[in-house]
Write a protein that holds these residues in place. Structure first.
Motif, PDB file in Angstrom:
ATOM      1  N   ASP A  94       1.004  -1.174   0.116  1.00 34.43           N
ATOM      2  CA  ASP A  94      -0.012   0.007   0.029  1.00 34.43           C
ATOM      3  C   ASP A  94       0.712   1.236  -0.011  1.00 34.43           C
ATOM      4  N   TYR A  95       1.831   0.951   0.671  1.00 29.62           N
ATOM      5  CA  TYR A  95       3.007   2.375   0.796  1.00 29.62           C
ATOM      6  C   TYR A  95       3.832   2.313  -0.304  1.00 29.62           C
ATOM      7  N   GLY A  96       3.956   1.510  -1.356  1.00 23.79           N
ATOM      8  CA  GLY A  96       5.282   1.257  -2.464  1.00 23.79           C
ATOM      9  C   GLY A  96       5.411   2.526  -2.936  1.00 23.79           C
ATOM     10  N   ASN A  97       4.256   3.412  -3.282  1.00 29.49           N
ATOM     11  CA  ASN A  97       4.775   4.469  -4.168  1.00 29.49           C
ATOM     12  C   ASN A  97       5.035   5.877  -3.266  1.00 29.49           C
ATOM     13  N   ILE A  98       5.030   5.713  -1.676  1.00 26.16           N
ATOM     14  CA  ILE A  98       5.512   6.797  -0.907  1.00 26.16           C
ATOM     15  C   ILE A  98       7.102   6.565  -0.721  1.00 26.16           C
ATOM     16  N   ALA A  99       7.534   5.759  -1.055  1.00 27.28           N
ATOM     17  CA  ALA A  99       8.990   5.309  -0.594  1.00 27.28           C
ATOM     18  C   ALA A  99       9.971   6.555  -1.313  1.00 27.28           C
ATOM     19  N   ASP A 100       9.489   7.017  -2.574  1.00 28.23           N
ATOM     20  CA  ASP A 100      10.460   7.992  -3.055  1.00 28.23           C
ATOM     21  C   ASP A 100       9.549   9.292  -3.377  1.00 28.23           C
ATOM     22  N   ASP A 108       6.134  13.005   5.221  1.00 25.79           N
ATOM     23  CA  ASP A 108       7.074  12.294   4.485  1.00 25.79           C
ATOM     24  C   ASP A 108       8.208  13.091   4.206  1.00 25.79           C
ATOM     25  N   TYR A 109       8.032  14.565   3.716  1.00 22.30           N
ATOM     26  CA  TYR A 109       8.909  15.193   3.416  1.00 22.30           C
ATOM     27  C   TYR A 109       9.856  15.888   4.645  1.00 22.30           C
ATOM     28  N   THR A 110       9.271  15.999   5.767  1.00 21.68           N
ATOM     29  CA  THR A 110       9.899  16.551   6.813  1.00 21.68           C
ATOM     30  C   THR A 110      10.682  15.524   7.624  1.00 21.68           C
TER      31      THR A 110
END
Ligand SMILES: Cc1cc2nc3c(=O)[nH]c(=O)nc-3n(C[C@H](O)[C@H](O)[C@H](O)COP(=O)(O)O)c2cc1C
Length: 366
Positions: A94-100, A108-110
């Motif tokens: 489910d989180y595959g696309n947030i890794a990068d 995520d950014y901070t």
């Protein structure tokens, strides 16, 4: 310390990530002799756990708590209480696309700029999964405060998106999926949340937490004011964007003749202070209200950047709460309990022998 511990005499140190094998906490400083069982704690955890209705995340975590230490023959021993909750329903894909990439509105950014390391399986410590351990620790605090002082801590939703929820009765709060204190508004909330989900969006919320029967005198007059510690505790719940004590921001439009709660021998005439004056409890109900932002992880296309700084359009799929405020109610209750037990112990330690001859007046005129 790296910000994973709260409290001075009653401390909670939390550990673990949403996609590791377990989350947990160590509760230290709990008075000995309190009868506590895993079932007592479980009752509170069940109110926060995911998958309880279609209006919250469909992640299926039983959130079963194990007590590893600090309790013998059903009673606290005064030594550290270690609580463990195993993660059983991770779905890292489910989180595959947030890794990068970086979800707009999420941490995520901070998190990436701070640590330079991200666990691609999920939100790490910024996931609200961590809040389960606060609820577990808070269950111990709640029980002690109730048995020792008769304190009752309860919360309910006062608004979801644009739908305001009037207060009718505490009796119905735990029998509907929205922690609403008015059952009449539940069909409207269901229809509203269904439409939000259908439009692949999320909404914010407002909730209120009340502590009844808190004695006069708890708190500190300067840095560790009771209201300051409550604001700290509520603001450190994920997604909380504002905290009010008593009249809160409505104080701006009030006059002193309205805001200042008059004292009579029969009790306080009102409670605009929210039960705290000068950082110290008045003996009235402690009234806290908070604003919770809409869930950041939504399946609508949103602009962001990738790790190299290139513009992208991303959607976040997976099992997210369409309104994180709903499940925040038991968390806010737990946080209030944790602040109050710490101040109860601090008050006993320093001022337990103080005697004044002014009678204590009731919190409100009945
Ligand atoms: C009970 C609860 C559940 C949450 N669930 C989600 C979720 O499913 N998806 C999401 O994007 N954020 C969720 N959040 C909010 C994020 O954890 C939070 O927005 C994130 O940590 C960024 O921190 P901030 O919003 O406090 O700045 C949840 C928060 C709470 C209190």
């Amino acid at each position: 310390m790296s910000g994973n511990t709260m409290g001075l005499l009653f401390t909670v140190t939390s550990f673990g990530e949403s996609h590791g094998p377990a989350i947990g906490c160590v509760v230290d400083g709990c008075p000995p002799g309190l009868a506590i069982s895993a079932e007592d704690i479980q009752q509170e955890l069940d109110r926060r756990k995911p998958g309880t209705s279609r209006h919250v995340t469909q992640r299926r975590e039983p959130d079963a708590v194990e007590i590893l230490s600090g309790v013998y023959e059903g009673k606290t021993t005064g030594t550290p209480i270690a609580l463990l909750i195993r993660n059983t329903d991770q779905r890292s894909k489910d989180y595959g696309n947030i890794a990068d990439t970086f979800r707009p509105g999420h941490a995520d950014y901070t998190y990436w700029h701070k640590y330079g390391v991200r666990d691609p399986r999920g939100g790490g410590r910024s996931s609200a999964r961590e809040t389960a351990v606060r609820v577990a620790a808070g269950a111990i605090a709640k029980k002690w405060l109730h048995e020792r002082y008769g304190i009752v801590i309860r919360g309910h939703m006062t608004q979801i998106g644009h739908v305001e929820i009037p207060f009718k009765s505490w009796d119905v709060v735990n029998s509907n999926p929205f922690f609403a204190a008015d059952e009449a508004v539940v069909p409207e909330l269901e229809a509203y949340m269904d439409s939000i989900r259908k439009s692949l969006d999320s909404v914010g919320a407002r909730l209120r937490v009340v502590a009844e029967n808190v004695p006069v005198g708890w708190g500190e007059p300067v840095f560790d004011r009771l209201d300051a510690d409550i604001a700290y505790a509520m603001m450190n719940i994920n997604a909380v964007k504002g905290v009010e004590i008593g009249a809160g921001f409505a104080s701006v439009a009030q006059r002193g003749s309205e805001h200042g709660d008059e004292l009579t021998p029969q009790g306080f005439a009102s409670n605009h202070a929210g039960g705290i004056l000068g950082g110290i409890s008045t003996g009235q109900d402690i009234e806290v209200s908070m604003a919770i932002k809409p869930t950041s992880s939504i399946a609508q296309p949103r602009r962001s950047i990738d790790r190299q700084g290139n513009p992208i359009v991303m959607e976040t799929h997976g099992r997210h709460d369409p309104c994180v405020g709903i499940r925040a109610t038991p968390i806010a209750e737990a946080m209030l309990a944790l602040v109050l037990i710490d101040h109860a112990l601090r008050h006993r330690a320093q001022c337990g022998d103080v005697v004044v001859d002014t009678p204590k007046i009731p919190g409100r005129i009945d």
